[in-house]
Design a protein around this motif. Structure first.
Motif, short mmCIF file in Angstrom:
data_model
loop_
_atom_site.label_atom_id
_atom_site.label_comp_id
_atom_site.label_asym_id
_atom_site.label_seq_id
_atom_site.Cartn_x
_atom_site.Cartn_y
_atom_site.Cartn_z
N UNK A 1 -2.55 0.07 -12.41
CA UNK A 1 -2.93 1.41 -11.99
C UNK A 1 -2.62 2.47 -13.06
N UNK A 2 -2.09 2.04 -14.20
CA UNK A 2 -1.87 2.97 -15.30
C UNK A 2 -0.45 3.43 -15.50
N UNK B 1 0.84 -1.21 0.00
CA UNK B 1 0.00 0.00 0.00
C UNK B 1 0.87 1.25 0.00
N UNK B 2 1.92 1.23 0.80
CA UNK B 2 2.80 2.40 0.90
C UNK B 2 3.48 2.67 -0.45
N UNK B 3 4.10 1.64 -1.01
CA UNK B 3 4.82 1.84 -2.27
C UNK B 3 3.87 2.28 -3.37
N UNK B 4 2.71 1.68 -3.46
CA UNK B 4 1.77 2.07 -4.51
C UNK B 4 1.33 3.52 -4.33
N UNK B 5 1.08 3.94 -3.09
CA UNK B 5 0.66 5.32 -2.84
C UNK B 5 1.74 6.30 -3.26
N UNK C 1 1.43 10.70 -11.71
CA UNK C 1 0.48 10.05 -12.64
C UNK C 1 1.20 9.50 -13.87
N UNK C 2 0.75 8.31 -14.30
CA UNK C 2 1.29 7.67 -15.50
C UNK C 2 2.82 7.66 -15.49
#
Length: 251
Positions: free
Chosen positions: A57-58, A26-30, A36-37
């Motif tokens: 997540x794009x 969760x931390x790394x993804x946030x 963005x992108x």
């Protein structure tokens, strides 16, 4: 076998079953999603749990790992076709190709030798655009987590997708100059017994900061856990966010 949990096809399945999505992911993804992108590098991506999620997540994601068996498992995951997978090390990285680089699951600690760690940071600095972010985790040596790596405290049973079960435990085999040698033991229901040995380097916060500064990174934050706690008050971690410097040229 050294690093068999990443290289042996049967142990890769066990690793995938044991290491599920958690607060660290969760931390790394946030952090990555703040750009963005983004063009993202996952160095030491293993079986691709986070790598595939970042692509979904794009982001444009490249996963790099030296273990072919782990990469085979990563490619086979739903969404794995969205990721560029490279079997190898940081030496293969192109210049100024990424906005964010992540090293998760304590990959940074597998670089035991200081020269090897410095070389990896230099490769990452070269691969990131100026101002690009490097995010990684390493265990805080003050937490002395290795003291729980013994046959009693580390005993666990891991359920596999085929309804099988593996009995596993970890045993420290050496403690030397901030390097911890250990062996994972796996006993399968069909009687097969496998082991995987490795070594981890436990660097202090000061050592990590110095190595990053030398490699032309600017340290933005060092947290002690996945909920942004201060060092010493979280999960026994160093969670590091740094930026590639803007002044030094990339050669």
């Amino acid at each position: 076998m050294r690093h068999a949990e990443f290289r042996h096809h049967r142990l890769v399945q066990v690793y995938d079953a044991e290491c599920r999505w958690g607060p660290d992911d969760d931390f790394f993804q946030a952090v990555v999603d703040e750009t963005p992108a983004a063009r993202v590098l996952d160095l030491g991506c293993g079986t691709g749990r986070l790598t595939v999620a970042l692509a979904a997540a794009g982001h444009t994601v490249t996963g790099v790992d030296p273990a072919g068996a782990s990469l085979a498992a990563a490619r086979a995951k739903p969404g794995g076709e969205r990721v560029t997978w490279i079997e190898g090390t940081s030496a293969l990285l192109p210049e100024r190709a990424f906005d964010v680089a992540v090293l998760t699951s304590h990959v940074a600690q597998f670089f035991v030798d200081d020269a090897e760690w410095a070389g990896t940071l230099a490769d990452l600095r070269r691969a990131l655009v100026p101002g690009g972010r490097l995010v990684f985790d390493a265990r805080d040596p003050a937490d002395r987590r290795w003291e729980l790596w013994n046959p009693v405290d580390s005993q666990r049973r891991i359920s596999l997708p085929d309804d099988g079960e593996v009995r596993a435990w970890t045993d420290v085999t050496g403690v030397r100059d901030a390097v911890i040698d250990f062996t994972h033991h796996y006993h399968f229901a069909d009687g097969e017994r496998l082991v995987s040995s490795a070594s981890l380097r436990f660097r202090t916060e000061a050592e990590l900061r110095d190595s990053l500064t030398t490699a032309d990174f600017v340290v933005d934050r060092v947290y002690g856990g996945w909920r942004h706690e201060p060092v010493g008050h979280g999960d026994g971690e160093f969670v590091v966010i740094a930026r590639a410097g803007r002044l030094a040229p990339v050669l």
